[in-house]
Design an enzyme around this catalytic site. Structure first.
Site, PDB file in Angstrom:
ATOM      1  N   TYR A   1      14.979  58.442  40.913  1.00 26.82           N
ATOM      2  CA  TYR A   1      15.146  57.782  39.946  1.00 26.82           C
ATOM      3  C   TYR A   1      16.240  58.659  38.965  1.00 26.82           C
ATOM      4  O   TYR A   1      17.204  58.122  38.776  1.00 26.82           O
ATOM      5  CB  TYR A   1      14.213  57.389  39.126  1.00 26.82           C
TER       6      TYR A   1
ATOM      7  N   PHE B   1      43.456  42.728  33.483  1.00 28.37           N
ATOM      8  CA  PHE B   1      42.800  42.122  34.461  1.00 28.37           C
ATOM      9  C   PHE B   1      41.923  40.977  33.911  1.00 28.37           C
ATOM     10  O   PHE B   1      41.576  41.247  32.826  1.00 28.37           O
ATOM     11  CB  PHE B   1      41.982  43.053  35.279  1.00 28.37           C
ATOM     12  N   ASP B   2      41.362  39.945  34.695  1.00 32.03           N
ATOM     13  CA  ASP B   2      40.638  38.829  34.000  1.00 32.03           C
ATOM     14  C   ASP B   2      39.371  39.366  33.526  1.00 32.03           C
ATOM     15  O   ASP B   2      39.028  38.863  32.578  1.00 32.03           O
ATOM     16  CB  ASP B   2      40.639  37.786  35.127  1.00 32.03           C
TER      17      ASP B   2
ATOM     18  N   ASP C   1      42.484  51.527  33.692  1.00 27.06           N
ATOM     19  CA  ASP C   1      41.684  50.419  34.596  1.00 27.06           C
ATOM     20  C   ASP C   1      42.080  50.910  36.035  1.00 27.06           C
ATOM     21  O   ASP C   1      43.099  50.647  36.583  1.00 27.06           O
ATOM     22  CB  ASP C   1      42.081  49.037  34.246  1.00 27.06           C
TER      23      ASP C   1
ATOM     24  N   ALA D   1      41.315  50.311  39.504  1.00 24.65           N
ATOM     25  CA  ALA D   1      40.836  50.225  40.659  1.00 24.65           C
ATOM     26  C   ALA D   1      41.511  50.421  41.874  1.00 24.65           C
ATOM     27  O   ALA D   1      40.983  50.783  42.798  1.00 24.65           O
ATOM     28  CB  ALA D   1      40.737  48.305  40.620  1.00 24.65           C
TER      29      ALA D   1
ATOM     30  N   LYS E   1      37.139  48.356  45.342  1.00 26.23           N
ATOM     31  CA  LYS E   1      38.661  48.766  45.734  1.00 26.23           C
ATOM     32  C   LYS E   1      38.978  49.931  46.443  1.00 26.23           C
ATOM     33  O   LYS E   1      38.882  50.097  47.749  1.00 26.23           O
ATOM     34  CB  LYS E   1      39.677  48.368  44.594  1.00 26.23           C
TER      35      LYS E   1
ATOM     36  N   HIS F   1      37.597  29.825  36.350  1.00 22.59           N
ATOM     37  CA  HIS F   1      38.029  29.590  37.676  1.00 22.59           C
ATOM     38  C   HIS F   1      37.181  29.974  38.681  1.00 22.59           C
ATOM     39  O   HIS F   1      37.080  29.507  39.881  1.00 22.59           O
ATOM     40  CB  HIS F   1      39.501  30.525  38.040  1.00 22.59           C
TER      41      HIS F   1
HETATM   42  C1  LIG Z   1      38.464  44.150  40.278  1.00 20.92           C
HETATM   43  C2  LIG Z   1      38.968  44.629  39.086  1.00 20.92           C
HETATM   44  C3  LIG Z   1      38.107  44.929  37.838  1.00 20.92           C
HETATM   45  C4  LIG Z   1      36.747  44.491  37.969  1.00 20.92           C
HETATM   46  O1  LIG Z   1      35.817  44.977  38.893  1.00 20.92           O
HETATM   47  P1  LIG Z   1      34.701  44.312  39.719  1.00 20.92           P
HETATM   48  O2  LIG Z   1      34.255  45.457  40.546  1.00 20.92           O
HETATM   49  O3  LIG Z   1      35.182  43.200  40.123  1.00 20.92           O
HETATM   50  O4  LIG Z   1      33.743  44.049  38.603  1.00 20.92           O
HETATM   51  C5  LIG Z   1      38.861  45.179  36.840  1.00 20.92           C
HETATM   52  N1  LIG Z   1      39.986  45.528  36.836  1.00 20.92           N
HETATM   53  C6  LIG Z   1      40.712  45.487  37.924  1.00 20.92           C
HETATM   54  C7  LIG Z   1      42.313  45.853  37.913  1.00 20.92           C
HETATM   55  C8  LIG Z   1      40.274  44.974  39.002  1.00 20.92           C
HETATM   56  O5  LIG Z   1      41.229  44.934  40.262  1.00 20.92           O
END
Ligand SMILES: *Cc1c(COP(=O)(O)O)cnc(C)c1O
Length: 470
Positions: free
Chosen positions: A84, A136-137, A227, A229, A270, A462
């Site tokens: 844990y 990002f969304d 951000d 990814a 990613k 969406h």
């Molecule tokens: C996928 C993504 C996110 C969110 O990540 P999740 O693992 O899907 O929650 C945030 N920012 C960018 C640029 C992304 O491509």
């Protein structure tokens, strides 16, 4: 004799490109008939998220969590420490994050949006402004959920799909400075730079731009978060396109990139090539400590953050593999392969090719189509019907309604994203996709009727939207 030698010399060719891995395990996929697909998409209410994956032949919905792990990553699963608190897996991840990004502090989370949720719980309050390149969304969702506003400061070149620019993810420094100058400092809790910029087409941000954004942020006393990814794909583009970086390794480039930020949120699904996982990296111990509270509340204890020890191990290994040049070249060359095929067929796509996806310009594809009938979604449905290929709409459905006026937002770009999972498909699959889309392009003038909404959620609609043919 000498003539012969000369002849054979002139026949020596450059070695062609080939993937930097071989395949140890396969997963079967199934073709279907057009009649079957007509039935399935209707049942799915014309929302590609609602399809059963077994009813998809080539799945380009997302590159998120859909990659193939390596033998080393699978081995790491067996070495996971499920304690844990204080597991060896945690320390493996901590060392890897320090080595790759240079951060002393980090929190594991179950995915990228969870990292956003934890970080924003500390930083963002109602009425705040968060400038960045096209957010990002989920990032925008988490900002708007807190009644704050995301301000898009991406360079104008990003919004024209045929303009060639090496770094279309760049932030326009004048736009950014205007936001910083014209608003009270306490209203701007952070700047978010998305690398690569997913929403504007998987387009990279240059090292120069990262450096200048950071300098500007410091001038106004605002912190910067990446951000992250697709940070490794971004580094690959810097190596390929930016002067002075051609001889640096990806890991060296990544280290420099992260010297121009105060922290990062990461969707490890990613560029860390795992099926689940995320994290937040921090330079500042105080901010890290505040975020710990929310991590424990939302994700789990600070040494596992909603992940199993084995997931954390695979993630740490994935970060190492994901920052190798050979891997990145294989991946990004495959995306380019699809891009080249589509260009040969005259299909309008965003240029230059993105790092993780090819974006089809639905506006140019269906120019006379009413935008109120969701042209990018209509195109994505047609592509599925043609050959069982699932792409995803990046257009008016994704853009949601304006939170205040409640009117549909029509973004500058209406796109269908063909997202390539990492190490999963071959170039034959890419050729198949290209022909499917070319066939739809051939009959584009017959696509006259679009879609209407029959159900939508108030935010990030969406994913769960229900549609019908007009
Ligand atoms: C996928 C993504 C996110 C969110 O990540 P999740 O693992 O899907 O929650 C945030 N920012 C960018 C640029 C992304 O491509």
């Amino acid at each position: 004799m000498s003539k012969l030698i000369q002849l054979s010399n002139s026949n020596i060719m450059d070695l062609p490109f080939a993937e930097s891995y071989k395949i140890k395990m396969v997963e079967l996929i199934k073709k279907s008939t057009r009649e079957e697909r007509e039935k399935w998409i209707k049942e799915a209410k014309y929302n590609l998220f609602n399809l059963k994956s077994e009813n998809v032949f080539i799945d380009l919905l997302t590159d998120s969590g859909t990659g193939a792990m390596s033998d080393k990553q699978w081995s790491e699963l067996m070495l996971g420490d499920e304690s844990y608190a204080g597991s060896s897996s945690y320390y493996k991840m901590k060392d890897t994050i320090k080595e790759i990004f240079g951060f002393d502090y980090f929190l594991p989370t179950h995915q990228g949006r969870a990292a956003e949720n934890v970080l924003f719980s500390v930083l963002i309050k109602q009425g705040d402004l968060i400038p960045g390149n096209s957010h990002f969304d989920t990032t925008k969702g988490h900002i708007e959920f807190r009644k704050a506003k995301a301000i898009d400061c991406t360079i104008d070149e990003a919004f024209n799909t045929t303009t060639i620019h090496p770094f279309k993810g760049n932030i326009d420094l004048d736009k950014l400075e205007k936001v910083l100058k014209n608003n009270p400092n306490e209203k701007i809790p952070l700047i978010i730079v998305t690398i690569t910029c997913n929403s504007s087409g998987g387009q990279p941000v240059s090292m120069q731009n990262l450096k200048e954004v950071y300098a500007l942020a410091k001038k106004y006393g605002v912190i910067v978060f990446f951000d992250s990814a697709r940070f490794a794909e971004n580094a690959y583009f810097i190596k390929k396109r930016e002067k002075g970086y051609e001889n640096k390794t990806i890991k060296e480039i990544v280290k420099e990139m992260y010297s121009y930020t105060d922290g990062m949120t990461m969707s490890s699904k990613k560029d860390a090539i795992v099926n689940i996982g995320g994290f937040i990296g921090f330079k500042d111990e105080n901010l890290f400590k505040q975020a710990c509270i929310y991590n424990i509340l939302f994700e789990g204890y600070i040494t596992y953050g909603g992940l199993a020890g084995r997931d954390i191990n695979a993630l740490a290994q994935g970060l190492k593999e994901g920052t190798e040049f050979d891997y990145l070249e294989t991946r990004i060359e495959q995306v380019a392969h699809l891009g080249r095929r589509l260009e040969e067929y005259g299909v309008p796509i965003q240029l230059p090719y993105g790092g993780h996806a090819i974006f089809v310009d639905a506006t140019k594809f269906l120019p006379d189509f009413p935008k109120e009938e969701f042209r990018a979604q209509t195109l994505a449905v047609e592509l599925y019907l043609e050959g069982g290929v699932r792409g995803v709409e990046i257009g008016a459905l994704l853009a949601d309604r304006d939170p205040i006026t409640k009117k549909n937002r029509y973004p500058k770009l209406e796109l269908v994203r063909l997202t390539i999972p990492r190490r999963v498909y071959t170039n034959n699959h890419m050729d198949y996709v290209a022909v499917c889309l070319a066939n739809v392009y051939e009959r584009r003038n017959k696509i006259k009727k679009g879609l209407k909404i029959i159900y939508e959620a108030p935010i990030m609609r969406h994913f769960t939207i229900e549609l019908d043919r007009i």
